[in-house]
Design an enzyme around this catalytic site. Structure first.
Site, PDB file in Angstrom:
ATOM      1  N   ASP A 210     -17.613   5.071 -63.026  1.00 46.03           N
ATOM      2  CA  ASP A 210     -17.591   4.100 -64.397  1.00 46.03           C
ATOM      3  C   ASP A 210     -18.987   4.094 -65.000  1.00 46.03           C
ATOM      4  O   ASP A 210     -19.891   4.576 -64.439  1.00 46.03           O
ATOM      5  CB  ASP A 210     -17.391   2.779 -64.071  1.00 46.03           C
ATOM      6  CG  ASP A 210     -17.919   2.014 -63.018  1.00 46.03           C
ATOM      7  OD1 ASP A 210     -17.786   2.448 -61.786  1.00 46.03           O
ATOM      8  OD2 ASP A 210     -19.338   1.618 -63.186  1.00 46.03           O
ATOM      9  N   ASP A 212     -20.589   1.070 -65.754  1.00 43.21           N
ATOM     10  CA  ASP A 212     -21.049   0.100 -65.373  1.00 43.21           C
ATOM     11  C   ASP A 212     -20.938  -1.158 -66.622  1.00 43.21           C
ATOM     12  O   ASP A 212     -19.732  -0.970 -67.180  1.00 43.21           O
ATOM     13  CB  ASP A 212     -22.464  -0.109 -64.864  1.00 43.21           C
ATOM     14  CG  ASP A 212     -22.906  -1.511 -64.307  1.00 43.21           C
ATOM     15  OD1 ASP A 212     -21.870  -2.127 -63.568  1.00 43.21           O
ATOM     16  OD2 ASP A 212     -24.212  -2.030 -64.562  1.00 43.21           O
TER      17      ASP A 212
HETATM   18  N1  LIG Z   1     -20.803  -0.432 -61.651  1.00 43.90           N
HETATM   19  C1  LIG Z   1     -20.740  -0.599 -60.467  1.00 43.90           C
HETATM   20  N2  LIG Z   1     -21.580  -1.431 -59.823  1.00 43.90           N
HETATM   21  C2  LIG Z   1     -21.538  -1.573 -58.605  1.00 43.90           C
HETATM   22  N3  LIG Z   1     -20.880  -1.050 -57.670  1.00 43.90           N
HETATM   23  C3  LIG Z   1     -20.191  -0.065 -58.272  1.00 43.90           C
HETATM   24  N4  LIG Z   1     -19.282   0.744 -57.684  1.00 43.90           N
HETATM   25  C4  LIG Z   1     -18.834   1.458 -58.375  1.00 43.90           C
HETATM   26  N5  LIG Z   1     -18.911   1.243 -59.488  1.00 43.90           N
HETATM   27  C5  LIG Z   1     -19.992   0.233 -59.528  1.00 43.90           C
END
Ligand SMILES: Nc1ncnc2[nH]cnc12
Ligand SMILES: CSC[C@H]1O[C@H](OP(=O)(O)O)[C@H](O)[C@@H]1O
Length: 288
Positions: A210, A212
């Site tokens: 992703d 974030d």
């Molecule tokens: N955006 C994110 N922040 C923290 N841990 C994660 N693991 C996978 N995506 C994450």
């Protein structure tokens, strides 16, 4: 031909089992640091002995802050591991690291709080270097294996370890970008520090799931995105693990990381606490 590598694999979110292991058996391992996240799946892939531990336990029972990283690393050491390959779901803090990308990280920023982050302490003090926190040899094998499995790899990248379990605020995400972090997760610290103290060469493959929450124009991360992306990458990840084992040189030559404790202990022999020394039997047994 028998190999002298024993590879510990720490499986992150979405990776709780390793079907490629032959002659596999879940073995319970006790440690002086408490219980590891789960039993350890012991078996082999081809000629290479493999020890697999799901970081959050099967069924994902354990949140990041409660992962007993000391017990996990100690258990892998006790299970005879020579090296550790960790696999993690990570959020991307950079446009060019798109979901689906694999990042073989080479640096960390540790923003975790209150986790037990050393095997050493009062009665036996040690200071290991974390300047180069990742084993270059393992990282190189890992990057090549993911590429051979058809994955798109970024070689190098800084992993910001946050406390969680909540994902970051947008302000935090933007700040971490300014700090130069490339990916974000909640588990690689203190795991990487403890592997170093236990003289286990360690590399981490992050699977980007992703963006974030720093992008104004995109949806912020949700767990369902992480799991969907992990599933989409599952075939490549499984192939990469097999490629990794198949490509290891037949004989493991020594690594400078096998002996870091030679330069790290500072407590004089007469000031050492026998109870502490007893707990360090697996981690530092080589020199104590
Ligand atoms: N955006 C994110 N922040 C923290 N841990 C994660 N693991 C996978 N995506 C994450
Ligand atoms: C399931 S989303 C957040 C969760 O995923 C990552 O886990 P891991 O590093 O074990 O793959 C992240 O660090 C969080 O623990």
């Amino acid at each position: 031909m028998k190999s002298n590598w024993t590879i510990g694999i720490i499986g992150g979110s979405g990776l709780y089992q390793m079907d490629a292991l032959e002659d596999a058996q879940w073995i319970s391992i006790d440690t002086p640091w408490g219980k590891p996240s789960d039993d350890v799946l012991c078996g082999r892939i081809g000629a290479v002995q493999v020890r697999f531990l799901p970081r959050h336990g099967r069924g994902h029972r354990i949140p990041p802050s409660a992962v007993n990283a000391r017990a996990n690393i100690d258990a892998l050491k006790r299970a005879g591991c020579t090296d550790v390959l960790a696999i993690s779901a990570v959020g991307s803090l950079q446009e060019e690291l798109e979901p689906g990308r694999f990042v073989v990280v080479d640096q960390f920023i540790d923003r975790t709080r209150g986790r037990d982050s050393s095997f050493f302490g009062t009665g036996m003090v040690a200071h290991v270097s974390m300047a180069e926190p990742v084993c270059e040899r393992m990282a190189g094998f890992a990057a090549a294996a993911v590429e051979n499995a058809g994955g798109k790899v970024a070689r190098g990248g800084t992993y910001l370890a946050m406390e969680g379990p909540q994902f970051s605020t947008r302000a935090e995400s933007l700040l971490y970008r300014q700090w130069g972090a490339d990916v974000i997760g909640m588990t690689a610290m203190p795991e990487a520090k403890l592997a170093r103290e236990a003289e286990l060469p360690y590399a981490l493959v992050g699977m980007v799931t992703d963006y974030d929450c720093w992008r104004e124009d995109a949806a912020f991360v949700e767990v369902s995105d992480v799991i969907a992306q992990m599933e989409a990458n599952g075939t490549i990840a499984r192939k990469a693990v097999e490629q990794f084992m198949a490509a290891l040189p037949e004989k493991r030559g020594p690594s400078p990381l096998d002996t870091v404790l030679d330069h790290a202990l500072i407590t004089s022999p007469d000031a050492r606490d026998p109870a502490m020394l007893a707990k360090l039997d697996a981690v530092a047994g080589r020199i104590l």
